[in-house]
Design a protein around this motif. Structure first.
Motif, PDB file in Angstrom:
ATOM      1  N   SER A  53       0.132  15.123-114.160  1.00 60.19           N
ATOM      2  CA  SER A  53       0.965  15.653-115.240  1.00 60.19           C
ATOM      3  C   SER A  53       0.959  14.685-116.409  1.00 60.19           C
ATOM      4  O   SER A  53       0.697  13.487-116.249  1.00 60.19           O
ATOM      5  CB  SER A  53       2.404  15.900-114.771  1.00 60.19           C
ATOM      6  OG  SER A  53       3.092  14.683-114.527  1.00 60.19           O
ATOM      7  N   SER A  54       1.256  15.229-117.589  1.00 58.80           N
ATOM      8  CA  SER A  54       1.338  14.442-118.805  1.00 58.80           C
ATOM      9  C   SER A  54       2.607  14.843-119.545  1.00 58.80           C
ATOM     10  O   SER A  54       2.888  16.033-119.699  1.00 58.80           O
ATOM     11  CB  SER A  54       0.106  14.692-119.690  1.00 58.80           C
ATOM     12  OG  SER A  54       0.163  13.916-120.870  1.00 58.80           O
ATOM     13  N   CYS A  55       3.396  13.866-119.998  1.00 60.03           N
ATOM     14  CA  CYS A  55       4.700  14.142-120.595  1.00 60.03           C
ATOM     15  C   CYS A  55       4.559  14.718-122.009  1.00 60.03           C
ATOM     16  O   CYS A  55       3.455  14.948-122.502  1.00 60.03           O
ATOM     17  CB  CYS A  55       5.550  12.867-120.612  1.00 60.03           C
ATOM     18  SG  CYS A  55       5.065  11.681-121.878  1.00 60.03           S
ATOM     19  N   ALA A  56       5.700  14.902-122.674  1.00 67.99           N
ATOM     20  CA  ALA A  56       5.718  15.553-123.991  1.00 67.99           C
ATOM     21  C   ALA A  56       4.904  14.794-125.033  1.00 67.99           C
ATOM     22  O   ALA A  56       4.287  15.403-125.916  1.00 67.99           O
ATOM     23  CB  ALA A  56       7.160  15.713-124.467  1.00 67.99           C
ATOM     24  N   SER A  57       4.890  13.471-124.955  1.00 65.51           N
ATOM     25  CA  SER A  57       4.137  12.685-125.932  1.00 65.51           C
ATOM     26  C   SER A  57       2.767  12.268-125.408  1.00 65.51           C
ATOM     27  O   SER A  57       1.936  11.793-126.171  1.00 65.51           O
ATOM     28  CB  SER A  57       4.929  11.415-126.295  1.00 65.51           C
ATOM     29  OG  SER A  57       5.000  10.542-125.187  1.00 65.51           O
ATOM     30  N   MET A  86       7.190  18.538-110.092  1.00 63.24           N
ATOM     31  CA  MET A  86       6.405  17.834-111.109  1.00 63.24           C
ATOM     32  C   MET A  86       6.809  18.304-112.497  1.00 63.24           C
ATOM     33  O   MET A  86       6.956  17.495-113.421  1.00 63.24           O
ATOM     34  CB  MET A  86       4.914  18.070-110.886  1.00 63.24           C
ATOM     35  CG  MET A  86       4.325  17.405-109.658  1.00 63.24           C
ATOM     36  SD  MET A  86       4.104  15.611-109.816  1.00 63.24           S
ATOM     37  CE  MET A  86       2.709  15.518-110.940  1.00 63.24           C
ATOM     38  N   ARG A  87       7.012  19.602-112.655  1.00 68.35           N
ATOM     39  CA  ARG A  87       7.375  20.145-113.960  1.00 68.35           C
ATOM     40  C   ARG A  87       8.758  19.662-114.386  1.00 68.35           C
ATOM     41  O   ARG A  87       8.967  19.301-115.545  1.00 68.35           O
ATOM     42  CB  ARG A  87       7.326  21.669-113.922  1.00 68.35           C
ATOM     43  CG  ARG A  87       5.927  22.234-113.732  1.00 68.35           C
ATOM     44  CD  ARG A  87       5.937  23.736-113.561  1.00 68.35           C
ATOM     45  NE  ARG A  87       6.231  24.413-114.808  1.00 68.35           N
ATOM     46  CZ  ARG A  87       6.327  25.746-114.917  1.00 68.35           C
ATOM     47  NH1 ARG A  87       6.156  26.503-113.850  1.00 68.35           N
ATOM     48  NH2 ARG A  87       6.587  26.296-116.070  1.00 68.35           N
ATOM     49  N   SER A 273       8.894  24.789-122.030  1.00 65.10           N
ATOM     50  CA  SER A 273       8.662  24.522-120.616  1.00 65.10           C
ATOM     51  C   SER A 273       7.292  23.872-120.447  1.00 65.10           C
ATOM     52  O   SER A 273       6.357  24.177-121.196  1.00 65.10           O
ATOM     53  CB  SER A 273       8.714  25.821-119.807  1.00 65.10           C
ATOM     54  OG  SER A 273      10.001  26.403-119.886  1.00 65.10           O
ATOM     55  N   PRO A 274       7.155  22.988-119.457  1.00 66.65           N
ATOM     56  CA  PRO A 274       5.836  22.396-119.198  1.00 66.65           C
ATOM     57  C   PRO A 274       4.799  23.460-118.894  1.00 66.65           C
ATOM     58  O   PRO A 274       5.074  24.438-118.202  1.00 66.65           O
ATOM     59  CB  PRO A 274       6.091  21.503-117.972  1.00 66.65           C
ATOM     60  CG  PRO A 274       7.553  21.193-118.028  1.00 66.65           C
ATOM     61  CD  PRO A 274       8.195  22.433-118.581  1.00 66.65           C
ATOM     62  N   ARG A 275       3.607  23.277-119.428  1.00 66.48           N
ATOM     63  CA  ARG A 275       2.519  24.223-119.200  1.00 66.48           C
ATOM     64  C   ARG A 275       2.041  24.116-117.758  1.00 66.48           C
ATOM     65  O   ARG A 275       1.788  23.033-117.238  1.00 66.48           O
ATOM     66  CB  ARG A 275       1.368  23.905-120.148  1.00 66.48           C
ATOM     67  CG  ARG A 275       0.203  24.881-120.080  1.00 66.48           C
ATOM     68  CD  ARG A 275      -0.901  24.467-121.042  1.00 66.48           C
ATOM     69  NE  ARG A 275      -0.458  24.479-122.426  1.00 66.48           N
ATOM     70  CZ  ARG A 275      -0.181  23.378-123.126  1.00 66.48           C
ATOM     71  NH1 ARG A 275      -0.292  22.183-122.568  1.00 66.48           N
ATOM     72  NH2 ARG A 275       0.209  23.464-124.381  1.00 66.48           N
ATOM     73  N   ASN A 276       1.947  25.263-117.101  1.00 63.05           N
ATOM     74  CA  ASN A 276       1.486  25.300-115.721  1.00 63.05           C
ATOM     75  C   ASN A 276       0.018  25.689-115.713  1.00 63.05           C
ATOM     76  O   ASN A 276      -0.347  26.802-116.075  1.00 63.05           O
ATOM     77  CB  ASN A 276       2.313  26.310-114.921  1.00 63.05           C
ATOM     78  CG  ASN A 276       1.698  26.609-113.571  1.00 63.05           C
ATOM     79  OD1 ASN A 276       1.015  25.769-113.003  1.00 63.05           O
ATOM     80  ND2 ASN A 276       1.931  27.806-113.074  1.00 63.05           N
ATOM     81  N   ASN A 277      -0.830  24.766-115.305  1.00 63.72           N
ATOM     82  CA  ASN A 277      -2.264  25.035-115.306  1.00 63.72           C
ATOM     83  C   ASN A 277      -2.805  24.994-113.879  1.00 63.72           C
ATOM     84  O   ASN A 277      -3.866  24.459-113.621  1.00 63.72           O
ATOM     85  CB  ASN A 277      -2.990  24.010-116.182  1.00 63.72           C
ATOM     86  CG  ASN A 277      -4.385  24.477-116.559  1.00 63.72           C
ATOM     87  OD1 ASN A 277      -4.716  25.652-116.429  1.00 63.72           O
ATOM     88  ND2 ASN A 277      -5.215  23.560-117.005  1.00 63.72           N
TER      89      ASN A 277
END
Length: 287
Positions: A53-57, A86-87, A273-277
């Motif tokens: 995962s990668s945060c907002a920045s 994780m999200r 919302s965090p992108r779910n890939n």
């Protein structure tokens, strides 16, 4: 082994992962990551679960490798729950609360005797530091470019802590973590115990020392070739077929920094919302 896929860039506020067989390379701020996972018997999905995962920045990158007891739809359901964790924790700096939440999820599933070992890493590209936490998981290997050596990384527990036991065994566990600096070219290799339990040389287990010996024989200047060559070297030494899922995750520190645009857009990403890939990489049961 299949040919290495093209490198994929993980975007800010994105979670990627699943429990299927995969061979893939990734770019994250400050890290290059190579992942290889093979379920037992080349099944579509298995008991090893992995997430990035990668945060907002983009400054906080999280790595997760877990070995869940059992296989099939039940494991896929747990993979889904881990994805949601994780999200929810994608922007959290301290990962110990995340690991505690993971443990509670497995305690909830423990009526089916589900438990898991896990290794969680959180990398901060702003200062080049990596937090590591294990829950009964094999100790990773670390490569220091300055010394040009691989070694087994011992993750010491805090005095009086219960930590480093598998997830789902006890409801209240105080997991500890280690923080270490990474220089450009330093690498971390995480793996599941399917590798350690591989039978080589007339049935002897490979073990962590045997894995370390194999990795030390590889060219550290070609990190993209380490996992393919490690798997090939292992298969040449096998006394019998590996009777378990196995997963390898290699992370290498680079000097790639977060762009100014990512910094400017971070507050706006926090409103989404965090992108779910992970949809097409998980089984149909967890889509």
């Amino acid at each position: 082994m299949a040919a290495q896929q093209a490198t994929e860039s993980l975007r800010c506020m994105e979670v990627w992962g699943g429990n299927r067989g995969i061979e893939q390379a990734f770019e994250l701020p400050g890290l290059d990551v190579w992942l290889y996972s093979r379920p037992i018997g080349h099944a579509e999905n298995g008991g090893d679960v992995y997430y990035l995962s990668s945060c907002a920045s983009g400054r906080i990158s999280r790595l997760l490798v877990a070995d869940v007891s059992g296989h099939g739809p039940e494991v896929s359901q747990l993979a889904l729950r881990l994805r949601e964790l994780m999200r929810r924790n994608i922007n959290r700096i301290d990962q110990t609360s995340f690991v505690a939440s993971m443990n509670q999820e497995f305690v909830h599933f423990n009526q089916e005797s589900r438990f898991a070992t896990a290794l969680v890493g959180t990398y901060f590209s702003s200062n080049g530091r990596l937090q590591l936490c294990t829950a009964g998981h094999p100790q990773p290997l670390i490569y220091r470019v300055q010394a040009n050596t691989w070694e087994l990384l011992e993750l010491n527990r805090q005095p009086g802590a219960t930590g480093n036991i598998p997830l789902g065994i006890l409801s209240e566990v105080e997991y500890s973590q280690l923080e270490l600096p990474l220089s450009k070219g330093d690498m971390l290799l995480a793996y599941t115990d399917g590798i350690m339990e591989a039978r080589v040389e007339e049935g002897k287990l490979l073990g962590s020392d045997g894995l370390l010996t194999l990795v030390q024989s590889l060219n550290a200047q070609q990190p993209e070739q380490i996992i393919p060559r490690l798997v090939s070297a292992l298969e040449m030494r096998l006394h019998c077929r590996i009777d378990d899922d196995f997963t390898l995750l290699l992370a290498r520190c680079n000097t790639r920094s977060v762009s100014l645009m990512s910094d400017l857009l971070a507050p706006f990403r926090l409103l989404t919302s965090p992108r779910n890939n992970t949809q097409y990489r998980d089984t149909a049961a967890i889509n």
